[in-house]
Design an enzyme around this catalytic site. Structure first.
Site, PDB file in Angstrom:
ATOM      1  N   TYR A   1       0.788  -1.196  -0.006  1.00 53.62           N
ATOM      2  CA  TYR A   1       0.020   0.158   0.003  1.00 53.62           C
ATOM      3  C   TYR A   1       0.740   1.322  -0.121  1.00 53.62           C
ATOM      4  CZ  TYR A   1      -3.550   3.415   1.724  1.00 53.62           C
ATOM      5  OH  TYR A   1      -4.130   4.365   1.628  1.00 53.62           O
TER       6      TYR A   1
ATOM      7  N   ASN B   1       7.639  -2.348   2.337  1.00 55.34           N
ATOM      8  CA  ASN B   1       6.943  -1.167   2.660  1.00 55.34           C
ATOM      9  C   ASN B   1       6.471  -1.549   4.068  1.00 55.34           C
ATOM     10  OD1 ASN B   1       5.458   0.941   1.951  1.00 55.34           O
ATOM     11  ND2 ASN B   1       3.474  -0.212   1.779  1.00 55.34           N
TER      12      ASN B   1
ATOM     13  N   SER C   1       3.713  -3.421   4.461  1.00 59.26           N
ATOM     14  CA  SER C   1       3.706  -4.837   3.743  1.00 59.26           C
ATOM     15  C   SER C   1       4.905  -5.136   3.228  1.00 59.26           C
ATOM     16  CB  SER C   1       2.651  -5.166   2.865  1.00 59.26           C
ATOM     17  OG  SER C   1       1.352  -4.948   3.417  1.00 59.26           O
TER      18      SER C   1
ATOM     19  N   SER D   1       0.455  -5.627   8.204  1.00 51.80           N
ATOM     20  CA  SER D   1       1.358  -5.957   7.108  1.00 51.80           C
ATOM     21  C   SER D   1       0.907  -7.277   6.244  1.00 51.80           C
ATOM     22  CB  SER D   1       2.927  -6.323   7.975  1.00 51.80           C
ATOM     23  OG  SER D   1       3.890  -5.895   6.961  1.00 51.80           O
ATOM     24  N   GLY D   2       1.059  -6.970   4.928  1.00 58.44           N
ATOM     25  CA  GLY D   2       0.991  -8.087   4.216  1.00 58.44           C
ATOM     26  C   GLY D   2       2.253  -8.801   3.927  1.00 58.44           C
TER      27      GLY D   2
END
Lengths: 357, 357, 357, 357
Positions: D130, D202, D237, D275-276
């Site tokens: 994101y 990120n 993420s 977080s992904g």
């Protein structure tokens, strides 16, 4: 039983404060007991059983939520299929050596029967790491009575570390390993929760060992302390048990369990092929009674979880290091000796890299 | 030991042809052995051990690929964490009653030690269903010797069904259950593969029982044959073992294992809460030797898999039905009797719904 | 839009009573909307979007718990990684054709932005089945506006079935498929819950089609109704959405989702290789607000779950059959015609096998 | 585009040697392309698309094996349900911002259609992090053409790092993040394999940032370089792509993917709630053609895997650090500025802790 805890050496890891005991027993209701088996006849045994009660006296009557994660599954943890299905843990559980998983698992059934737990069948949890370097694993030295003793002597309060219980004969990063524990206080969701870890540490290559980022394994060379064994680095395993008093749902226990991976990585564990790196997390913040058709539960909001994750990673890291600093040099099967992590060189390495004054 | 196989009653299910034995042993190299334990003293035992060798004599030396699926995990299957990690099965394995999983699991270790399998540690597979209605489970009647006997007497050829081995005391859809087996010949990928199933069937509500779509469970009412037990339908479990000679990768064994769900559904199993519906699939089309650094393997192309899926579902369905038609009425613990599925009413029901002339 | 519902033909399946609408909208708060796209210019389109709101007006503000299960994953359902992680569904979601998953998924983001949902990022759920036999899928006929329309026109009450929404161009067991729905009332845990299912059915071989156990697919031969396509049986997919008002935890939603497998099996779906058989289950019995640090939740006790499982399986089964009886013969791309399941032969087959008077 | 690579600063991490480019493109056949979108009108965009071809020209014709692991699934990666089912990756794939996953995913379908890939349906992989802090994510600036451009300009050879492609607007450990890459040469199984990593970074809290164990995040205080944002640490993420030329089976790709967790931990990522952290691993050592009914494959023996695990962990660690040292200070949406990791203070911190002479 043990030489020092990491913080007694002036070394600390992580950012969060520890609980009062810096042990998994900082989570109220958690009890730990050990059966340590050391004998040279009829076989050379350096093994044992460690028992954990997740929820005090009424562990059987009021289940806790739980989940497991396998980072590298060259190992065994029984009972996990039901934990994966519904997330319930309603029994004490044990950690032992690889070849005694069965006897200890059945002992947990027999122990529940003996104590008249009103339940038809039991699917108890028993995990393991392999101690066949120091212990004659093929002599099957663990009996039902050893498991009963560990269950019976389990207590709150300080936890013995190093060459005790299931950790008696273990090796970690090529030094003597075993049982270790630690805890963290975690401020989140408007309160303070405790996260505790207990490990049975038996994994890892020496060259990967780090303490607070310092490459201790490479600093304490093989010339200084002989290698524990001449075996591929992929031998060994680690069982991590995480406990918290936060009200987590099963799906959140799974998230917590996965964070043992981070703490393990910080010490130098990468889940080598032969390693059974299996993590069990339980949360006592919800208790599930029998016979209520609908149960009230609570859940820490997802966006409040991160500090618990950090606590789990840090407690795992420090529990492993406590196992290493507590465990003592041991000689066992076929005259083999595994050396303890030497504390003076450890401190010297920490000083060299600016972590100890 | 057994009354009839389904097809001997003029009833057949599924679209694919069976193998010559209509048994899991139609897959070359698969051996099945039973230890059946029936005694009234010192305790009332109606239990046993069923042993399966996936790969003949060199099961230990040349592993097969395998995977498991838990449709409803109120049960135990040890060894699955390593199977999930790397997909290897390199040992015979056993099915027994719930409370004897440990002794049988350790017996598999001891058996490997006894046979000098050149391997440091063992993570054997043992699965279970619960027979405490007919057998005094809390008397722990199974010993290492029973497991050894099942392993030793395992053979290719026809497989005993019904009240034998691990299935001795089991209940299925409120009738006497136990061990059943079946197989299918599957034409795909330019050749013909065999898929075999063996089940230890101990699950299910009577009202859900179907045979080839006919609601047999409701047709054979409780007035006709007394109910096996007055317990919630959620009791019980089923272990399904699927074998194939197709060269499947571990990820494809997992796909195959999942299809036992379809066959189970056709008979009436919906994975009730208390059921341990756990499925193990292995494929002998690849054999993985020790000590080769890179191993040649083969894989059935994904778009050739569907017939194998159908074979797995059909073999599972028929194996359960064979368990039901083979198992005989049994009286056991506390004088309880579980009635066999009556064959004449079964045929009458099939006739009524146009499936039997 | 649609010819009949299964029960209007005098045919019923399953043991549990239906809800008042026999539709997923029997679960309070669930809304369903369709955008049906049928045009021959500029391309031949037989496709659409079906939108589902799990929790009424405050779907965004108060999440529901959810989980998914993939029985055979040759398909797409976005958003599932977060659902697997924490079990939250806080947005309406859509089902469409395979090649429009992206545009519909982004439309869900844009729709939330348009409605000023106070959330930085969105991970919406969009699932699919493939309609390229009847619709020119490579012309990408679905737009953001179609998704918006389905979302806007979603309503409680009766649900259109057959050739509508995402189901417009679908094929099921070689007959015309599409959208279908059903529900069950489930007495458990001292109360009555509702379980509803909605399917987008596009899977299956004709010879495997069964209605209440009757082999309808083989009874209605290819001579009678021409085959929909000359393609391997492994084509196609099914998306199943299960809803319940029971207070399930995420881990229990997963258990529920898995039971769609049973209902699918009863109709004849075995998860062929090319099939994306993906099931999403959500439970509105807990609502999770934003910004509460600890959330009160409730859980149906595990031993009360079995009736919900049966409800899920039965509702799935009947939803598929409703799709088949509702869908009408359609001609589309390249002049291909897919025939509806003929209702008279269906009833004749049911009569022949003793299921219809 | 970029300031320095980590090793150009005299800093190295890990024990294994790098490949010639120290990039994922050291794995033969892997191509990387970027579309970087930076404009202030009509909206402020700091975003883009990064495309990866796993298998060169014949990526579509000869699939590679692949698997994914979600360490913390607050993110999206489409296409993973099929990867989990059968382990095949037969298409280029992309990484972009969260709200553009759909358009990029459909663009991959359209790109395959445009190039006449002989396949009915497509389930392409698109992942995201994101970037809404620096880029007006709600303006949806990414188009199909951007994805096509990234796919078209993908090449072997050196890979641009930092503020490029999907990484353009990203933030990592409170400094400017983005794309980074690294590789390792791994001697095992009698040969030397390459493992490469590419990350879109990120994630992360500043205080947890470590470089080779040195607590750089705490050394470079907030007084020195202003914080990127005043947001909870749980934002953000990381997508990790791992490639190897070793002949791994899908189940082994999964093992490899999981090791990104270790490398991530070494830099300071603990998988915070928001977080992904999703990892995709593919292996080009087996290529799976269309239309062969049985495919010959090879497998690195399990006990040869550990060095590959170490390579994966090390490459991930260094790829993240390369993203940090390459990315430049950026000002974007709402005038916000995110500062680059300052290189002089970085080197000073490394010197202070004895890691740089």
């Amino acid at each position: 039983m043990g030489r020092a805890r990491l913080r007694e050496l002036g070394i600390s890891v992580g950012l969060l404060p520890t609980g009062p005991l810096n042990a998994i027993t900082d989570v109220a209701g958690v009890r730990v007991g050990h059966s340590t088996i050391i004998h040279d006849k009829p076989s050379i045994a350096r093994t044992g059983v460690t028992a954990i009660w997740p929820g005090g006296d009424d562990t059987w009557a009021r289940a806790v939520f739980a989940a497991y994660h396998s980072f590298n599954g060259n190992g065994e943890m029984t009972g996990t299929i039901w934990i994966d299905e519904q997330g319930l843990l309603a029994s004490p559980f044990c950690i032992t050596n690889t070849h005694s998983v069965g006897v200890v698992r059945d002992a947990l059934v027999a122990y529940a029967v003996k104590h008249k737990v009103p339940q038809d069948w039991h699917l108890p949890v028993t995990a393991e790491t392999y101690d066949g370097w120091l212990s004659d694993a093929e002599s099957f030295p663990v009996t039902q009575e050893h498991a009963f003793a560990a269950l019976d002597n389990a207590a709150s309060g300080p936890v013995s570390e190093g060459n005790v219980g299931g950790g008696t004969g273990m090796i970690c990063h090529d030094f003597k390993g075993g049982i270790g524990t630690a805890s963290r206080l975690v401020a989140t969701a408007g309160t303070t929760f405790t996260v505790g870890a207990l490990v049975q540490a038996n994994y890892g290559a020496r060259e990967l060992l780090r303490v607070d980022g310092v490459p201790v394994g490479r600093e304490i060379g093989l010339t200084e302390v002989r290698s524990a064994r001449h075996v591929p680095q992929s031998e060994g395993s680690i069982i991590v048990v995480l406990a918290t008093d936060a009200p987590l749902l099963p799906i959140q226990c799974k998230r917590l369990a996965r964070r043992a991976t981070s703490g393990l990585a910080w010490v130098g564990g990468i889940g080598s092929n032969g390693s059974g790196d299996i993590f069990l997390a339980f949360a006592t913040g919800n208790r599930i009674p029998r016979d209520k058709p609908v149960v009230d539960t609570r859940m820490v909001a997802p966006d409040q979880m991160t500090p618990l994750f950090q606590g789990a990673a840090e407690a795992t890291e420090e529990a492993i290091l406590n196992a290493l600093t507590a465990a003592e040099t041991m000689t066992g099967f076929q005259g083999r000796t595994v050396h303890a992590l030497p504390l003076d060189p450890l401190q010297a390495a920490m000083r060299k890299y600016g972590r100890l004054r």
